[in-house]
Design an enzyme around this catalytic site. Structure first.
Site, PDB file in Angstrom:
ATOM      1  N   TYR A 166       4.544  26.934 -14.698  1.00  0.00           N
ATOM      2  CA  TYR A 166       4.690  27.457 -13.271  1.00  0.00           C
ATOM      3  C   TYR A 166       3.999  27.081 -12.290  1.00  0.00           C
ATOM      4  O   TYR A 166       4.858  27.123 -11.229  1.00  0.00           O
ATOM      5  CB  TYR A 166       3.458  28.788 -13.347  1.00  0.00           C
ATOM      6  CG  TYR A 166       4.218  29.482 -14.793  1.00  0.00           C
ATOM      7  CD1 TYR A 166       5.285  30.931 -14.834  1.00  0.00           C
ATOM      8  CD2 TYR A 166       4.164  29.277 -16.316  1.00  0.00           C
ATOM      9  CE1 TYR A 166       5.553  31.507 -15.506  1.00  0.00           C
ATOM     10  CE2 TYR A 166       4.530  30.190 -17.260  1.00  0.00           C
ATOM     11  CZ  TYR A 166       5.234  31.555 -16.944  1.00  0.00           C
ATOM     12  OH  TYR A 166       5.892  32.078 -17.850  1.00  0.00           O
ATOM     13  N   VAL A 167       2.968  26.225 -12.692  1.00  0.00           N
ATOM     14  CA  VAL A 167       3.161  26.172 -10.656  1.00  0.00           C
ATOM     15  C   VAL A 167       3.959  24.135 -10.736  1.00  0.00           C
ATOM     16  O   VAL A 167       4.645  24.091  -9.439  1.00  0.00           O
ATOM     17  CB  VAL A 167       1.427  25.718 -10.933  1.00  0.00           C
ATOM     18  CG1 VAL A 167       0.933  24.692  -9.958  1.00  0.00           C
ATOM     19  CG2 VAL A 167       0.633  26.729 -11.138  1.00  0.00           C
ATOM     20  N   ASN A 220     -11.147  33.192  -7.670  1.00  0.00           N
ATOM     21  CA  ASN A 220      -9.988  33.532  -8.830  1.00  0.00           C
ATOM     22  C   ASN A 220     -11.317  34.617  -9.522  1.00  0.00           C
ATOM     23  O   ASN A 220     -11.412  36.112 -10.100  1.00  0.00           O
ATOM     24  CB  ASN A 220     -10.189  32.579 -10.300  1.00  0.00           C
ATOM     25  CG  ASN A 220      -8.431  32.571  -9.735  1.00  0.00           C
ATOM     26  OD1 ASN A 220      -7.592  33.164  -8.673  1.00  0.00           O
ATOM     27  ND2 ASN A 220      -7.726  31.277 -10.682  1.00  0.00           N
ATOM     28  N   CYS A 225     -32.188  51.425   1.345  1.00  0.00           N
ATOM     29  CA  CYS A 225     -30.973  52.177   0.771  1.00  0.00           C
ATOM     30  C   CYS A 225     -29.422  51.392  -0.396  1.00  0.00           C
ATOM     31  O   CYS A 225     -30.000  52.070  -1.439  1.00  0.00           O
ATOM     32  CB  CYS A 225     -29.425  52.238   1.491  1.00  0.00           C
ATOM     33  SG  CYS A 225     -29.819  53.384   3.300  1.00  0.00           S
ATOM     34  N   ASP A 263       7.837  16.210 -17.192  1.00  0.00           N
ATOM     35  CA  ASP A 263       6.892  16.945 -18.253  1.00  0.00           C
ATOM     36  C   ASP A 263       7.367  16.102 -20.297  1.00  0.00           C
ATOM     37  O   ASP A 263       8.531  15.716 -19.792  1.00  0.00           O
ATOM     38  CB  ASP A 263       7.452  18.283 -18.150  1.00  0.00           C
ATOM     39  CG  ASP A 263       6.525  19.603 -19.054  1.00  0.00           C
ATOM     40  OD1 ASP A 263       5.787  20.515 -18.011  1.00  0.00           O
ATOM     41  OD2 ASP A 263       6.254  18.760 -19.768  1.00  0.00           O
ATOM     42  N   LYS A 305      12.338  20.744 -20.742  1.00  0.00           N
ATOM     43  CA  LYS A 305      12.032  21.262 -19.782  1.00  0.00           C
ATOM     44  C   LYS A 305      12.678  20.241 -18.765  1.00  0.00           C
ATOM     45  O   LYS A 305      12.794  20.946 -17.571  1.00  0.00           O
ATOM     46  CB  LYS A 305      10.658  21.205 -19.402  1.00  0.00           C
ATOM     47  CG  LYS A 305       9.919  22.808 -19.866  1.00  0.00           C
ATOM     48  CD  LYS A 305       7.758  22.575 -19.201  1.00  0.00           C
ATOM     49  CE  LYS A 305       8.029  24.206 -19.992  1.00  0.00           C
ATOM     50  NZ  LYS A 305       6.510  24.191 -19.505  1.00  0.00           N
ATOM     51  N   LYS A 310     -34.627  42.398   6.141  1.00  0.00           N
ATOM     52  CA  LYS A 310     -33.635  41.656   7.406  1.00  0.00           C
ATOM     53  C   LYS A 310     -34.311  41.040   8.803  1.00  0.00           C
ATOM     54  O   LYS A 310     -35.181  42.284   9.254  1.00  0.00           O
ATOM     55  CB  LYS A 310     -32.382  42.164   6.759  1.00  0.00           C
ATOM     56  CG  LYS A 310     -32.416  43.863   7.737  1.00  0.00           C
ATOM     57  CD  LYS A 310     -31.165  44.078   7.574  1.00  0.00           C
ATOM     58  CE  LYS A 310     -30.715  45.452   7.877  1.00  0.00           C
ATOM     59  NZ  LYS A 310     -29.164  46.431   7.643  1.00  0.00           N
ATOM     60  N   GLU A 340       1.657  34.411 -10.508  1.00  0.00           N
ATOM     61  CA  GLU A 340       3.300  34.512 -10.821  1.00  0.00           C
ATOM     62  C   GLU A 340       4.076  35.971 -10.724  1.00  0.00           C
ATOM     63  O   GLU A 340       2.956  36.898 -10.833  1.00  0.00           O
ATOM     64  CB  GLU A 340       2.353  34.493 -12.765  1.00  0.00           C
ATOM     65  CG  GLU A 340       2.303  33.506 -13.032  1.00  0.00           C
ATOM     66  CD  GLU A 340       2.262  33.214 -14.419  1.00  0.00           C
ATOM     67  OE1 GLU A 340       2.309  33.848 -15.420  1.00  0.00           O
ATOM     68  OE2 GLU A 340       1.274  32.159 -15.186  1.00  0.00           O
ATOM     69  N   TYR A 369     -21.774  40.580   4.118  1.00  0.00           N
ATOM     70  CA  TYR A 369     -22.469  40.226   2.652  1.00  0.00           C
ATOM     71  C   TYR A 369     -22.087  39.342   1.642  1.00  0.00           C
ATOM     72  O   TYR A 369     -22.645  39.273   0.525  1.00  0.00           O
ATOM     73  CB  TYR A 369     -22.036  41.843   1.810  1.00  0.00           C
ATOM     74  CG  TYR A 369     -22.989  43.015   2.505  1.00  0.00           C
ATOM     75  CD1 TYR A 369     -24.463  43.271   2.689  1.00  0.00           C
ATOM     76  CD2 TYR A 369     -22.001  43.666   2.901  1.00  0.00           C
ATOM     77  CE1 TYR A 369     -24.605  43.789   3.188  1.00  0.00           C
ATOM     78  CE2 TYR A 369     -22.509  45.037   3.788  1.00  0.00           C
ATOM     79  CZ  TYR A 369     -23.970  45.204   3.706  1.00  0.00           C
ATOM     80  OH  TYR A 369     -24.643  46.553   4.272  1.00  0.00           O
TER      81      TYR A 369
HETATM   82  N1  NAD Z   1       0.188  30.084 -13.620  1.00  0.00           N
HETATM   83  C1  NAD Z   1      -0.418  29.892 -12.194  1.00  0.00           C
HETATM   84  O1  NAD Z   1      -0.167  31.099 -11.695  1.00  0.00           O
HETATM   85  C2  NAD Z   1      -1.212  29.687 -12.045  1.00  0.00           C
HETATM   86  C3  NAD Z   1      -1.722  29.599 -10.500  1.00  0.00           C
HETATM   87  C4  NAD Z   1      -2.416  28.353  -9.420  1.00  0.00           C
HETATM   88  C5  NAD Z   1      -3.867  27.725 -10.941  1.00  0.00           C
HETATM   89  N2  NAD Z   1      -2.893  27.347 -11.662  1.00  0.00           N
HETATM   90  C6  NAD Z   1      -3.010  26.458 -12.322  1.00  0.00           C
HETATM   91  O2  NAD Z   1      -2.714  25.724 -12.791  1.00  0.00           O
HETATM   92  C7  NAD Z   1      -2.263  24.545 -13.933  1.00  0.00           C
HETATM   93  C8  NAD Z   1      -1.076  24.308 -14.390  1.00  0.00           C
HETATM   94  O3  NAD Z   1      -0.970  26.284 -14.475  1.00  0.00           O
HETATM   95  P1  NAD Z   1       0.753  26.211 -15.229  1.00  0.00           P
HETATM   96  O4  NAD Z   1       0.334  27.874 -15.448  1.00  0.00           O
HETATM   97  O5  NAD Z   1       2.071  25.583 -14.688  1.00  0.00           O
HETATM   98  O6  NAD Z   1       0.646  25.746 -16.995  1.00  0.00           O
HETATM   99  P2  NAD Z   1       1.740  25.078 -17.737  1.00  0.00           P
HETATM  100  O7  NAD Z   1       1.209  25.522 -19.238  1.00  0.00           O
HETATM  101  O8  NAD Z   1       3.017  26.682 -17.772  1.00  0.00           O
HETATM  102  O9  NAD Z   1       2.223  24.383 -17.670  1.00  0.00           O
HETATM  103  C9  NAD Z   1       1.967  23.228 -17.823  1.00  0.00           C
HETATM  104  C10 NAD Z   1       2.879  22.067 -18.056  1.00  0.00           C
HETATM  105  O10 NAD Z   1       2.288  20.840 -17.875  1.00  0.00           O
HETATM  106  C11 NAD Z   1       3.202  20.071 -19.503  1.00  0.00           C
HETATM  107  N3  NAD Z   1       1.811  18.692 -19.731  1.00  0.00           N
HETATM  108  C12 NAD Z   1       0.968  18.745 -20.313  1.00  0.00           C
HETATM  109  N4  NAD Z   1       0.237  17.371 -20.341  1.00  0.00           N
HETATM  110  C13 NAD Z   1       1.244  16.768 -19.734  1.00  0.00           C
HETATM  111  C14 NAD Z   1       1.475  15.393 -19.582  1.00  0.00           C
HETATM  112  N5  NAD Z   1       0.516  14.550 -20.335  1.00  0.00           N
HETATM  113  N6  NAD Z   1       3.120  15.130 -18.933  1.00  0.00           N
HETATM  114  C15 NAD Z   1       3.533  16.015 -18.449  1.00  0.00           C
HETATM  115  N7  NAD Z   1       3.594  17.002 -18.181  1.00  0.00           N
HETATM  116  C16 NAD Z   1       2.579  17.403 -19.184  1.00  0.00           C
HETATM  117  C17 NAD Z   1       3.626  20.989 -20.383  1.00  0.00           C
HETATM  118  O11 NAD Z   1       3.931  19.968 -20.868  1.00  0.00           O
HETATM  119  C18 NAD Z   1       3.409  22.195 -18.871  1.00  0.00           C
HETATM  120  O12 NAD Z   1       4.920  22.093 -18.913  1.00  0.00           O
HETATM  121  C19 NAD Z   1      -3.561  24.861 -14.411  1.00  0.00           C
HETATM  122  O13 NAD Z   1      -4.567  24.514 -14.795  1.00  0.00           O
HETATM  123  C20 NAD Z   1      -3.585  26.671 -13.921  1.00  0.00           C
HETATM  124  O14 NAD Z   1      -5.014  26.979 -14.353  1.00  0.00           O
HETATM  125  C21 NAD Z   1      -2.247  28.333 -12.486  1.00  0.00           C
END
Ligand code: NAD
Length: 437
Positions: free
Chosen positions: A10-11, A214, A268, A30, A35, A324, A161, A257
């Site tokens: 996703y990211v 988060n 309070c 990847d 993909k 305070k 997402e 706060y």
């Molecule tokens: N999904 C979200 O909304 C979101 C938002 C902010 C931050 N994050 C953070 O971003 C990071 C990624 O999240 P995501 O949801 O995209 O994860 P995801 O699981 O959808 O994607 C991770 C990808 O990394 C690939 N991968 C793993 N090892 C690899 C390597 N050695 N070389 C190349 N590719 C490799 C996997 O095949 C996979 O396609 C996480 O740390 C997550 O916590 C996610």
């Protein structure tokens, strides 16, 4: 800029598609062949609004391609963004397995490269991960030193997402934690088209921001839900309550706060939290979040007490007795709780609070003080100078502006326990401890 994005989930997929719209060239990496193939066909590897189009356009313009070969990506780009997954282990810990292996791949490829390359972690990682895992793995695999042979930084992702492309283009903020200036400047250029506050900080702060954000969001959801449960039981419209709650941008949805410090007190907050939690209990409602507020607050008071205790039985001067600054309301002041416990342990205590004048205290306030510390009059001193010259342990109990700049007046034999965070504490190195910093 020429950028490689490691991890096309996703990211990574959103980041790759969006960066091409700023004119950057992107190579996605990847180990999932599927993909890589999808990106090269101009298709999004994940479902996300408008992502297909962004990737299709990027590939058509020749600005986006994907590979599963790390060396290909590293040798054809100047900066890498790590976007691999960091899922939970069974025990809740962060699984950094993918992060480690991607660092080994990037580091190994960097061996073949003589020019500078920046490696930026966009995955969510706990504070210390870059310093303790990413940098050592990259250094070991590349044979180079971070900050000299290559740059390292943290650039957490805040997208949601379902709204990811819009969040990428219009983020609430861009946070850049860089190990060196060159990497920091490169990260700034990467996002120069985005009109959002850009914050430069250390790597560790950047890593932590993502978690504080988060956890805060999660806390907001849990809070609203528990308020809703009480409202429902009391036949009060929870949405009307929270609509009005959200209109208060001064105290509710604001920075107020939200600075780490001492326990809350006063007439309070403790009383009202207790009353609502009691009401919930009487309605047979199980509200773990609201029920944990008073225990959490009491724990902070105990922490303050234990910080003093561990310095040994030395004379203590307390600066500020009310909960305070700017009030003489002593009801449920947590510093009084500490004073009472110190006296119980046989500590020699003096107290200075310009706002508290025993002869002027009346009613419930006076009764509360005398119940807590019956002989308080013998402990009060008249001036800040008196307090500073008496104690070997100086405790800053509230945020009275007068206490905020005492650092130059602290003797070498004194130690400051700060429950508030005074301005110039760094000059008290070795003679100072803050309760939450
Ligand atoms: N999904 C979200 O909304 C979101 C938002 C902010 C931050 N994050 C953070 O971003 C990071 C990624 O999240 P995501 O949801 O995209 O994860 P995801 O699981 O959808 O994607 C991770 C990808 O990394 C690939 N991968 C793993 N090892 C690899 C390597 N050695 N070389 C190349 N590719 C490799 C996997 O095949 C996979 O396609 C996480 O740390 C997550 O916590 C996610």
């Amino acid at each position: 800029m020429k950028i490689s994005v490691f991890g096309l989930g996703y990211v990574g997929a959103v980041t790759s598609g969006c960066l091409t719209t700023f004119g950057h060239s992107v190579v996605g990496v990847d180990y999932s062949q599927a993909k890589v193939a999808l990106i090269n066909q101009g298709k999004a590897p994940v479902i996300e609004k408008n992502l297909d189009q962004a990737i299709c356009d990027g590939v058509a313009r020749g600005q986006l391609r994907a590979t599963h070969e790390a060396p290909d990506a590293i040798l054809s780009t100047d900066l890498s963004l790590i976007c691999v997954g960091t899922p939970s282990r069974k025990n809740g810990d962060l699984d950094t397995g993918s992060l480690k292996s991607v660092c080994v791949e990037i580091g190994t490829a960097l061996r073949q490269k003589s020019s500078w390359h920046s490696v930026i972690v966009r995955s969510t990682v706990l504070p210390g991960t870059i310093r303790n895992i990413v940098i050592p793995e990259l250094e070991k695999a590349s044979g180079k030193k971070a900050g000299i042979g290559f740059g390292v930084g943290s650039n957490p992702e805040f997208l949601r997402e379902g709204n990811a492309l819009d969040d990428f283009h219009n983020p609430s903020k861009t946070v850049i934690g860089a190990g060196d200036d060159r990497t920091g400047n490169e990260m700034e250029s990467l996002y120069s088209s985005i009109k959002a506050p850009l914050i430069r900080t250390s790597i560790e702060v950047a890593e932590m921001i993502k978690y504080s954000d988060n956890v805060w969001h999660a806390l907001k959801v849990a809070f609203a839900n528990e308020i809703g449960i009480i409202c429902k039981s009391l036949r009060v419209d929870s949405h009307e309550v929270m609509d009005i709650f959200c209109q208060d941008l001064k105290l509710n949805l604001s920075g107020y706060y939200l600075k780490p410090g001492f326990s809350f007190g006063g007439s309070c907050l403790p009383k009202d939290v207790r009353a609502l939690v009691h009401k919930a209990r009487s309605l047979d409602l199980d509200l773990p979040l609201l029920g944990s507020i008073i225990p959490s607050n009491e724990k902070q008071t105990t922490r303050g007490f234990e910080m003093i205790l561990q310095l040994g039985k030395r004379p203590v001067s307390i600066l500020g007795m009310s909960f305070k600054a700017g009030t003489d309301d002593l009801r449920e002041s947590p510093i009084l709780e500490i004073i009472e416990r110190l006296i119980g342990k046989g500590f020699d205590v003096r107290i200075f609070d310009r706002n508290v004048n025993l002869s002027k205290l009346v009613g419930a306030n006076r009764d509360y003080l005398l119940r807590m510390i019956p002989h308080v009059s013998s402990l009060l001193v008249e001036s800040l100078d008196d307090a500073l010259s008496y104690g070997e342990i100086i405790v800053i109990g509230n945020g009275d502006p007068e206490f905020r700049s005492i650092a130059p007046r602290i003797r070498p034999d004194q130690f400051v326990i700060d429950l508030v965070r005074i301005q110039d504490h760094s000059r008290l190195d070795g003679q100072y401890d803050g309760i939450s910093w």
